[in-house]
Scaffold this active site. Structure first.
Site, PDB file in Angstrom:
ATOM      1  N   ASP A  23      52.375  16.606  13.466  1.00 45.66           N
ATOM      2  CA  ASP A  23      52.612  18.014  13.808  1.00 45.66           C
ATOM      3  C   ASP A  23      51.480  18.840  13.236  1.00 45.66           C
ATOM      4  O   ASP A  23      50.876  18.482  12.216  1.00 45.66           O
ATOM      5  CB  ASP A  23      53.948  18.491  13.242  1.00 45.66           C
ATOM      6  CG  ASP A  23      55.136  17.824  13.926  1.00 45.66           C
ATOM      7  OD1 ASP A  23      55.006  17.478  15.109  1.00 45.66           O
ATOM      8  OD2 ASP A  23      56.178  17.651  13.281  1.00 45.66           O
ATOM      9  N   ASP A  49      56.436  18.807  21.352  1.00 48.70           N
ATOM     10  CA  ASP A  49      57.636  19.619  21.124  1.00 48.70           C
ATOM     11  C   ASP A  49      57.666  20.828  22.059  1.00 48.70           C
ATOM     12  O   ASP A  49      58.728  21.197  22.579  1.00 48.70           O
ATOM     13  CB  ASP A  49      57.687  20.088  19.668  1.00 48.70           C
ATOM     14  CG  ASP A  49      57.796  18.925  18.695  1.00 48.70           C
ATOM     15  OD1 ASP A  49      58.374  17.886  19.076  1.00 48.70           O
ATOM     16  OD2 ASP A  49      57.289  19.046  17.559  1.00 48.70           O
TER      17      ASP A  49
END
Length: 223
Positions: free
Chosen positions: A145, A159
């Site tokens: 991330d 995401d």
């Protein structure tokens, strides 16, 4: 005779009774769009993760003060830090979701559904790739991330694809549009409700005996 002959020739060559876009050709076009969206979004996700691994190792980079920061984070769980101890389970769920999306995509006939399922497939497979190939090992890999917003967990392009896909699916559900491009009201419509097939309308439209245009005898009224 020439008109009849010309009609038969035009029917055989141009086939005017056939719709301009058959369901099979429309399904091929929408499935191609689905595949292109999925591949493009998947490529963007992998590219941004590799760039994060190269350029964010030394620390976060602020793009817009504290509103948008790039920060390298390795997430063993799902979104929002959930399920950090269930990485193998999440991996299996992602595999099942990938197969389910591919199966449903065979019925695609709606452009918006194609975009939604393409983004969903890209998001699921993007994070699935991390869980299968990254450290500490297959089915236990941590997801990369890098996008950080104030008061929000760090996330990635995969995401974002999943969330946009979810929003589009909700929109299509409210509109009543099915994956194949049809409408849910089409399944609920009763052919008996079609006024064109109602025999009562035919009887009402037929002229009564003695009315103008009827073949029955006219009765003379009182003088």
């Amino acid at each position: 005779m020439q008109a009849a002959r010309g009609a038969s020739l035009s029917r055989g060559s141009g086939d005017p009774d056939r719709p301009p876009s058959s369901p099979s050709s429309r399904r091929r076009r929408t499935w191609t769009a689905f595949l292109l969206v999925a591949l493009a979004a998947y490529a963007v996700d992998l590219t941004t993760k590799e760039l994060a691994l190269r350029h964010l190792v030394d620390g976060p980079v602020a793009l817009v003060d504290d509103l948008l920061v790039l920060r390298l984070v390795f997430n063993p769980g799902a979104a929002f830090g959930l399920g950090t101890g269930a990485t193998p389970v999440l991996t299996v769920v992602a595999i099942v979701a990938t197969v389910a999306v591919l199966v449903v995509s065979r019925r695609l006939g709606s452009a918006l559904w194609a975009v939604a399922l393409g983004l969903l497939l890209a998001g699921v497979t993007g994070n699935l790739t991390d869980r299968l190939l990254r450290d500490p090992g297959p089915f236990h890999g941590h997801v990369v991330d890098m996008v950080a917003l104030p008061n929000w967990p760090v996330f990635n392009v995969a995401d974002m694809c999943i969330n946009v896909a979810a929003a589009l699916i909700v929109v299509q559900a409210f509109r009543g549009v099915k994956v194949d491009g049809g409408h849910v009201d089409d399944d609920r419509r009763d052919p008996a409700d079609d006024p064109a097939d109602d025999p009562a309308d035919d009887s009402a439209a037929a002229p009564a005996d003695g009315a103008p245009g009827s073949d029955g005898p006219a009765t003379e009224g009182p003088r």
